[in-house]
Scaffold this motif. Structure first.
Motif, short mmCIF file in Angstrom:
data_model
loop_
_atom_site.label_atom_id
_atom_site.label_comp_id
_atom_site.label_asym_id
_atom_site.label_seq_id
_atom_site.Cartn_x
_atom_site.Cartn_y
_atom_site.Cartn_z
N PRO A 234 39.10 80.90 -65.51
CA PRO A 234 38.74 80.29 -64.22
C PRO A 234 37.53 81.00 -63.61
O PRO A 234 37.31 82.17 -63.84
CB PRO A 234 39.98 80.51 -63.35
N TRP B 193 36.75 82.44 -60.68
CA TRP B 193 37.40 82.91 -59.47
C TRP B 193 36.43 82.99 -58.30
O TRP B 193 36.76 82.56 -57.18
CB TRP B 193 38.03 84.27 -59.70
N ASN C 166 40.04 75.26 -63.10
CA ASN C 166 39.74 75.48 -61.68
C ASN C 166 40.39 74.40 -60.81
O ASN C 166 40.91 74.70 -59.74
CB ASN C 166 38.23 75.48 -61.45
N LEU D 167 44.08 75.21 -60.52
CA LEU D 167 44.34 76.38 -59.69
C LEU D 167 44.02 76.17 -58.21
O LEU D 167 44.52 76.90 -57.36
CB LEU D 167 43.52 77.58 -60.18
N TRP E 217 46.82 76.00 -55.20
CA TRP E 217 47.51 77.26 -54.93
C TRP E 217 46.57 78.29 -54.30
O TRP E 217 46.95 79.00 -53.38
CB TRP E 217 48.13 77.82 -56.21
#
Length: 162
Positions: free
Chosen positions: A36, A38, A141, A144, A147
């Motif tokens: 990912p 981040w 991505n 995710l 969350w």
């Protein structure tokens, strides 16, 4: 009042530092395409939540840091992060009012724009080969995002970052 502003600034930059650390952690080679982004996710959140605090200049500096950490040509990620930041800040009110699943689709699109910008800039400066597997991290991505969005919103509200 200034105490709260300083606290908010430190929370935002702490989240950027944590994202940079997560970005650098090595992954097994077979899963590298699923890593990912981040920093991208956290930058998008802060630009969407507080566009007056996190701007294109902040994203440019973070992109330069990513360039120096990853050893890519200086300015490649800075350009890509600046473009993404501009796009998000241009329509932040629209993005805020979308459902999380719609935001996830936008995240997939923005990650693809980032990957294509980085590829284009590296292709212009040196010979690199295009690998379509780079688009897998966009899907990760997008998965995710809900969350991470809820976690960062909770942190923003708990520490009164405004």
């Amino acid at each position: 009042m200034d105490e709260y502003r300083g606290n908010g600034r430190s929370i935002i930059w702490l989240s950027f530092i944590i994202a940079l650390i997560l970005q650098v952690i090595p992954w097994p080679e077979q899963f590298e395409f699923y890593r990912p982004s981040w920093l991208l996710l956290i930058v998008i959140y802060w630009v969407m939540a507080l566009p007056h605090r996190v701007s294109v200049g902040t994203c440019f500096i973070l992109g330069l840091i990513v360039d120096s950490i990853q050893g890519s040509a200086l300015g490649v990620h800075a350009l890509a992060y600046s473009i993404i930041c501009y796009l998000v800040s241009y329509k932040y009110q629209l993005l805020r009012n979308m459902a999380l699943w719609q935001q996830s689709l936008i995240i997939v699109l923005l990650t693809s724009i980032l990957n294509m910008t980085v590829f284009w800039a590296e292709f212009v400066s040196s010979q690199v080969l295009f690998r379509p597997q780079v688009f897998w991290n966009g899907l990760v991505n997008g998965i995710l995002w809900p969350w991470l969005f809820l976690l960062l919103r909770k942190i923003r509200r708990q520490f009164s970052v405004c």
